[in-house]
Design a protein around this motif. Sequence first.
Motif, PDB file in Angstrom:
ATOM      1  N   ALA A  36     -39.707  68.458  51.367  1.00  0.00           N
ATOM      2  CA  ALA A  36     -39.290  69.744  51.726  1.00  0.00           C
ATOM      3  C   ALA A  36     -39.943  70.172  53.207  1.00  0.00           C
ATOM      4  CB  ALA A  36     -39.818  70.955  50.650  1.00  0.00           C
ATOM      5  N   TRP A  37     -41.415  69.647  53.341  1.00  0.00           N
ATOM      6  CA  TRP A  37     -42.077  69.748  54.650  1.00  0.00           C
ATOM      7  C   TRP A  37     -41.250  68.729  55.851  1.00  0.00           C
ATOM      8  CZ3 TRP A  37     -46.191  72.020  56.914  1.00  0.00           C
ATOM      9  CH2 TRP A  37     -46.598  71.383  58.016  1.00  0.00           C
ATOM     10  N   ASP A  38     -40.859  67.579  55.311  1.00  0.00           N
ATOM     11  CA  ASP A  38     -40.254  66.732  56.065  1.00  0.00           C
ATOM     12  C   ASP A  38     -38.941  67.252  56.817  1.00  0.00           C
ATOM     13  OD1 ASP A  38     -42.473  64.892  56.086  1.00  0.00           O
ATOM     14  OD2 ASP A  38     -41.407  63.400  54.719  1.00  0.00           O
ATOM     15  N   GLU A  39     -38.186  67.623  55.601  1.00  0.00           N
ATOM     16  CA  GLU A  39     -36.969  68.151  56.044  1.00  0.00           C
ATOM     17  C   GLU A  39     -37.119  69.095  57.040  1.00  0.00           C
ATOM     18  OE1 GLU A  39     -35.159  69.020  52.516  1.00  0.00           O
ATOM     19  OE2 GLU A  39     -35.058  67.036  51.746  1.00  0.00           O
ATOM     20  N   GLN A  40     -37.978  70.364  56.657  1.00  0.00           N
ATOM     21  CA  GLN A  40     -38.084  71.461  57.506  1.00  0.00           C
ATOM     22  C   GLN A  40     -38.639  71.207  58.775  1.00  0.00           C
ATOM     23  OE1 GLN A  40     -37.688  75.058  57.083  1.00  0.00           O
ATOM     24  NE2 GLN A  40     -37.772  74.800  59.297  1.00  0.00           N
ATOM     25  N   ILE A  41     -39.760  70.387  59.117  1.00  0.00           N
ATOM     26  CA  ILE A  41     -39.815  69.579  60.463  1.00  0.00           C
ATOM     27  C   ILE A  41     -38.674  68.984  61.252  1.00  0.00           C
ATOM     28  CG2 ILE A  41     -41.406  67.902  61.534  1.00  0.00           C
ATOM     29  CD1 ILE A  41     -43.081  70.331  60.497  1.00  0.00           C
ATOM     30  N   ALA A  42     -38.050  68.092  60.577  1.00  0.00           N
ATOM     31  CA  ALA A  42     -36.880  67.599  61.026  1.00  0.00           C
ATOM     32  C   ALA A  42     -35.868  68.534  61.554  1.00  0.00           C
ATOM     33  CB  ALA A  42     -36.196  66.504  60.205  1.00  0.00           C
ATOM     34  N   ARG A  43     -35.764  69.577  60.850  1.00  0.00           N
ATOM     35  CA  ARG A  43     -34.818  70.794  61.290  1.00  0.00           C
ATOM     36  C   ARG A  43     -35.441  71.487  62.680  1.00  0.00           C
ATOM     37  NH1 ARG A  43     -34.361  71.556  55.778  1.00  0.00           N
ATOM     38  NH2 ARG A  43     -35.887  73.345  55.682  1.00  0.00           N
ATOM     39  N   ASP A  44     -36.575  71.568  62.394  1.00  0.00           N
ATOM     40  CA  ASP A  44     -37.229  72.173  63.696  1.00  0.00           C
ATOM     41  C   ASP A  44     -37.234  71.415  64.872  1.00  0.00           C
ATOM     42  OD1 ASP A  44     -37.980  74.573  61.907  1.00  0.00           O
ATOM     43  OD2 ASP A  44     -40.208  73.952  61.753  1.00  0.00           O
ATOM     44  N   ALA A  46     -35.122  69.117  65.651  1.00  0.00           N
ATOM     45  CA  ALA A  46     -33.546  69.032  66.152  1.00  0.00           C
ATOM     46  C   ALA A  46     -33.286  70.355  66.904  1.00  0.00           C
ATOM     47  CB  ALA A  46     -32.572  68.645  64.966  1.00  0.00           C
ATOM     48  N   ALA A  47     -33.822  71.383  66.399  1.00  0.00           N
ATOM     49  CA  ALA A  47     -33.776  72.847  67.098  1.00  0.00           C
ATOM     50  C   ALA A  47     -34.318  73.063  68.319  1.00  0.00           C
ATOM     51  CB  ALA A  47     -33.943  73.875  66.129  1.00  0.00           C
ATOM     52  N   GLY A  48     -35.337  71.956  68.656  1.00  0.00           N
ATOM     53  CA  GLY A  48     -36.128  71.955  69.787  1.00  0.00           C
ATOM     54  C   GLY A  48     -37.292  72.829  69.807  1.00  0.00           C
ATOM     55  N   LYS A  49     -37.669  72.998  68.558  1.00  0.00           N
ATOM     56  CA  LYS A  49     -38.896  74.013  68.388  1.00  0.00           C
ATOM     57  C   LYS A  49     -40.144  73.312  68.791  1.00  0.00           C
ATOM     58  CE  LYS A  49     -36.874  76.951  64.753  1.00  0.00           C
ATOM     59  NZ  LYS A  49     -37.258  77.595  63.586  1.00  0.00           N
ATOM     60  N   PHE A  50     -40.267  71.980  69.111  1.00  0.00           N
ATOM     61  CA  PHE A  50     -41.505  71.259  69.514  1.00  0.00           C
ATOM     62  C   PHE A  50     -41.344  70.895  70.973  1.00  0.00           C
ATOM     63  CE2 PHE A  50     -40.993  70.156  64.853  1.00  0.00           C
ATOM     64  CZ  PHE A  50     -42.020  70.723  64.334  1.00  0.00           C
ATOM     65  N   GLU A  51     -40.453  71.248  71.720  1.00  0.00           N
ATOM     66  CA  GLU A  51     -40.568  71.183  72.974  1.00  0.00           C
ATOM     67  C   GLU A  51     -41.623  71.588  73.791  1.00  0.00           C
ATOM     68  OE1 GLU A  51     -38.072  68.966  74.498  1.00  0.00           O
ATOM     69  OE2 GLU A  51     -37.266  68.621  72.407  1.00  0.00           O
ATOM     70  N   SER A  52     -41.933  72.861  73.581  1.00  0.00           N
ATOM     71  CA  SER A  52     -43.398  73.511  74.140  1.00  0.00           C
ATOM     72  C   SER A  52     -44.285  72.887  74.042  1.00  0.00           C
ATOM     73  CB  SER A  52     -43.443  74.915  73.868  1.00  0.00           C
ATOM     74  OG  SER A  52     -43.446  75.215  72.672  1.00  0.00           O
ATOM     75  N   LEU A  53     -44.353  72.281  72.829  1.00  0.00           N
ATOM     76  CA  LEU A  53     -45.821  71.420  72.349  1.00  0.00           C
ATOM     77  C   LEU A  53     -45.894  70.156  73.315  1.00  0.00           C
ATOM     78  CD1 LEU A  53     -45.578  71.937  68.514  1.00  0.00           C
ATOM     79  CD2 LEU A  53     -47.299  72.930  70.053  1.00  0.00           C
ATOM     80  N   TYR A  54     -44.676  69.595  73.241  1.00  0.00           N
ATOM     81  CA  TYR A  54     -44.635  68.101  73.924  1.00  0.00           C
ATOM     82  C   TYR A  54     -44.891  68.729  75.598  1.00  0.00           C
ATOM     83  CZ  TYR A  54     -42.644  64.507  77.077  1.00  0.00           C
ATOM     84  OH  TYR A  54     -42.538  63.896  78.091  1.00  0.00           O
ATOM     85  N   SER A  75     -39.613  60.454  78.355  1.00  0.00           N
ATOM     86  CA  SER A  75     -38.589  60.542  77.388  1.00  0.00           C
ATOM     87  C   SER A  75     -38.871  59.581  76.141  1.00  0.00           C
ATOM     88  CB  SER A  75     -37.407  60.134  77.871  1.00  0.00           C
ATOM     89  OG  SER A  75     -37.189  58.756  78.192  1.00  0.00           O
ATOM     90  N   GLU A  76     -39.773  58.395  76.328  1.00  0.00           N
ATOM     91  CA  GLU A  76     -39.888  57.502  75.352  1.00  0.00           C
ATOM     92  C   GLU A  76     -41.076  58.599  74.445  1.00  0.00           C
ATOM     93  OE1 GLU A  76     -40.965  53.516  76.762  1.00  0.00           O
ATOM     94  OE2 GLU A  76     -39.323  53.557  77.973  1.00  0.00           O
ATOM     95  N   ILE A  77     -42.214  58.769  75.094  1.00  0.00           N
ATOM     96  CA  ILE A  77     -43.361  59.774  74.579  1.00  0.00           C
ATOM     97  C   ILE A  77     -42.472  60.654  73.738  1.00  0.00           C
ATOM     98  CG2 ILE A  77     -45.065  61.309  74.864  1.00  0.00           C
ATOM     99  CD1 ILE A  77     -45.520  59.734  77.614  1.00  0.00           C
ATOM    100  N   LEU A  78     -41.476  61.528  74.082  1.00  0.00           N
ATOM    101  CA  LEU A  78     -40.761  62.630  73.360  1.00  0.00           C
ATOM    102  C   LEU A  78     -40.244  61.890  72.081  1.00  0.00           C
ATOM    103  CD1 LEU A  78     -40.160  65.423  73.109  1.00  0.00           C
ATOM    104  CD2 LEU A  78     -38.080  65.086  74.592  1.00  0.00           C
ATOM    105  N   ALA A  79     -39.529  60.777  72.407  1.00  0.00           N
ATOM    106  CA  ALA A  79     -38.755  60.081  71.346  1.00  0.00           C
ATOM    107  C   ALA A  79     -39.960  59.627  70.119  1.00  0.00           C
ATOM    108  CB  ALA A  79     -37.868  59.056  71.788  1.00  0.00           C
ATOM    109  N   ALA A  80     -40.980  59.297  70.519  1.00  0.00           N
ATOM    110  CA  ALA A  80     -41.992  58.863  69.655  1.00  0.00           C
ATOM    111  C   ALA A  80     -42.564  60.034  68.743  1.00  0.00           C
ATOM    112  CB  ALA A  80     -43.144  58.052  70.389  1.00  0.00           C
ATOM    113  N   PHE A  81     -42.666  61.045  69.663  1.00  0.00           N
ATOM    114  CA  PHE A  81     -43.401  62.289  69.156  1.00  0.00           C
ATOM    115  C   PHE A  81     -42.376  62.867  68.126  1.00  0.00           C
ATOM    116  CE2 PHE A  81     -43.274  67.235  69.286  1.00  0.00           C
ATOM    117  CZ  PHE A  81     -44.649  67.431  68.669  1.00  0.00           C
ATOM    118  N   ARG A  82     -40.939  62.941  68.486  1.00  0.00           N
ATOM    119  CA  ARG A  82     -40.169  63.454  67.323  1.00  0.00           C
ATOM    120  C   ARG A  82     -39.900  62.651  66.244  1.00  0.00           C
ATOM    121  NH1 ARG A  82     -35.501  64.997  71.960  1.00  0.00           N
ATOM    122  NH2 ARG A  82     -36.269  67.029  72.300  1.00  0.00           N
TER     123      ARG A  82
END
Length: 93
Positions: A36-44, A46-54, A75-82
Motif C-alpha cells: 500500500a505504501w509503494d502504491e501511494q508513493i508511485a501515485r504521488d 506520477a502526480a509530480g508531488k516529489f518535484e519540489s523535493l528533487y 533528468s537521469e538523477i530525477l529518473a533514479a529518484f523516481r
Amino acid sequence: MLGMTNVAEIEKAIERLPKNELAELSAWFDRFELDAWDEQIARDAAAGKFESLYAEAAADLMRAGLRNCETPHDSEILAAFRETSGTHPAARD
C-alpha cells in the motif's frame, strides 16, 4: 470474510489464532502495508508531488559545489529518484 462485519469481531478472531497462524497473518499484513505504501508513493510520484523535493536536492548539490563533478544529467538523477522513491524505507533493508 467468515461472517465478520466489524473490526471488533476481526480483533477477537485474531486473538484466538494459534501462534503460527498469527505469525503468518503478521507477515501477510506487513507485506500488505508495504504494498500500500509503494502504491501511494508511485501515485504521488506520477502526480509530480516529489518535484519540489528533487529541485531542493539539486539546489543543495549545486550549493555544495557538486555542479562540476561527474554526475548523471539532471533528468537521469530525477529518473533514479523516481525509481527508488516508490520503495518503503523498511523494505530497503
